[in-house]
Scaffold this motif. Structure first.
Motif, short mmCIF file in Angstrom:
data_model
loop_
_atom_site.label_atom_id
_atom_site.label_comp_id
_atom_site.label_asym_id
_atom_site.label_seq_id
_atom_site.Cartn_x
_atom_site.Cartn_y
_atom_site.Cartn_z
N LEU A 1 13.70 4.63 0.95
CA LEU A 1 14.93 4.36 0.21
C LEU A 1 14.68 3.37 -0.92
CD1 LEU A 1 17.36 4.00 3.27
CD2 LEU A 1 17.45 5.80 1.52
N THR A 2 13.92 2.32 -0.64
CA THR A 2 13.63 1.30 -1.64
C THR A 2 12.88 1.88 -2.83
OG1 THR A 2 13.53 -0.38 0.10
CG2 THR A 2 12.58 -0.97 -2.02
N SER A 3 11.95 2.79 -2.54
CA SER A 3 11.18 3.41 -3.62
C SER A 3 12.06 4.26 -4.53
CB SER A 3 10.05 4.27 -3.04
OG SER A 3 10.56 5.42 -2.40
N LYS B 1 3.62 10.38 -0.49
CA LYS B 1 2.96 9.85 0.69
C LYS B 1 3.95 9.13 1.61
CE LYS B 1 -1.46 10.84 0.10
NZ LYS B 1 -2.28 11.58 1.10
N ILE B 2 4.89 8.40 0.99
CA ILE B 2 5.90 7.70 1.80
C ILE B 2 6.76 8.71 2.55
CG2 ILE B 2 7.86 6.13 1.75
CD1 ILE B 2 6.68 4.91 -0.81
N GLY C 1 8.14 11.70 7.67
CA GLY C 1 8.09 12.92 8.46
C GLY C 1 7.23 12.77 9.70
N GLU C 2 6.07 12.11 9.55
CA GLU C 2 5.17 11.90 10.68
C GLU C 2 5.84 11.03 11.75
OE1 GLU C 2 1.71 10.19 8.97
OE2 GLU C 2 1.05 12.04 7.98
N LYS D 1 0.83 -1.20 0.00
CA LYS D 1 0.00 0.00 0.00
C LYS D 1 0.87 1.25 0.00
CE LYS D 1 -3.61 2.43 2.58
NZ LYS D 1 -2.86 3.71 2.58
N LEU D 2 1.95 1.23 0.79
CA LEU D 2 2.83 2.39 0.82
C LEU D 2 3.43 2.66 -0.56
CD1 LEU D 2 4.76 1.83 4.18
CD2 LEU D 2 3.15 3.69 3.67
#
Length: 213
Positions: free
Chosen positions: A177-179, A138-139, A144-145, A130-131
């Motif tokens: 990082l993976t994205s 969004k990731i 940040g959150e 989903k991420l």
């Protein structure tokens, strides 16, 4: 024609040795299934085309002399035609630490490999999937959150909650990082460079030359 050493991308074990020419290399890149040139049959040969035990390509690298290939792949079942995991009769078992308390940092690599696999396969029902589907913005927002929640626990919370939130932060950072086609090892490598006593001097020199902000 060059030798191609096939390594399991996850376990790092050597599975087999084959030979590739340009045609076999190109087909491997195109199909993402490891393909060799059969010297006995004088034709292309995709590993698994008969048995179904394909080698799914992860990466190909050439050695320092440009005469040998290292092919990293995910195997579907045994690699050898005799039915063994490798062509040397060895079991393709992943090295695991039975007790991560002995070396807990090694789990980060296992987590990175797991997230890489999620990114590759994108199984339904997975939070990690989903991420990735939500996209880079969004990731990054999620990182940040989690960073903010970590700071809050550090200043006003308990040690237990701090570790919990820091774990969330690190997990989402690895996803980020993976994205971007990076791994947690890239961060470790950067920190290793900074550990060099000369690093700050080199950084200032690069900044002076306009090569670093």
């Amino acid at each position: 024609m060059v030798p191609a050493i096939v390594q399991d991308a996850k376990t790092k074990n050597v599975l087999m040795l084959g030979y590739m020419n340009q045609e076999a290399y190109d087909k491997t890149i195109e199909t993402k299934k490891v393909t060799f040139w059969s010297r006995s049959r004088n034709c292309l040969w995709t590993k698994g085309e008969t048995s179904g035990h394909f080698l799914h390509l992860v990466d190909i690298k050439v050695d320092c002399d440009n005469d040998t290939l290292l092919v990293k792949a995910h195997p579907d079942g045994p690699t050898c035609h005799t039915g063994t995991d490798t062509c040397w009769g060895e079991e393709n078992e992943e090295f695991r630490i039975n007790n991560f308390e002995d070396s807990p940092l090694l789990f980060l690599k296992e987590l990175q490999d797991f997230i890489d696999k999620r990114h590759e396969e994108m199984p339904e029902g997975s939070y990690t999937t989903k991420l990735f589907k939500d996209g880079i913005n969004k990731i990054a927002q999620k990182v940040g959150e989690e960073a903010l929640e970590t700071v809050i626990e550090a200043t006003n919370g308990t040690s237990e909650h701090l570790v919990y939130e820091a774990s969330d932060l690190l997990y989402h950072l690895i996803v980020l990082l993976t994205s971007k086609q990076l791994r947690i090892e890239d961060v470790a490598d950067e920190l290793h460079k900074r550990h060099d006593p000369e690093w700050d001097k080199k950084r200032r020199e690069l900044k002076a030359k306009g090569l670093m902000k």
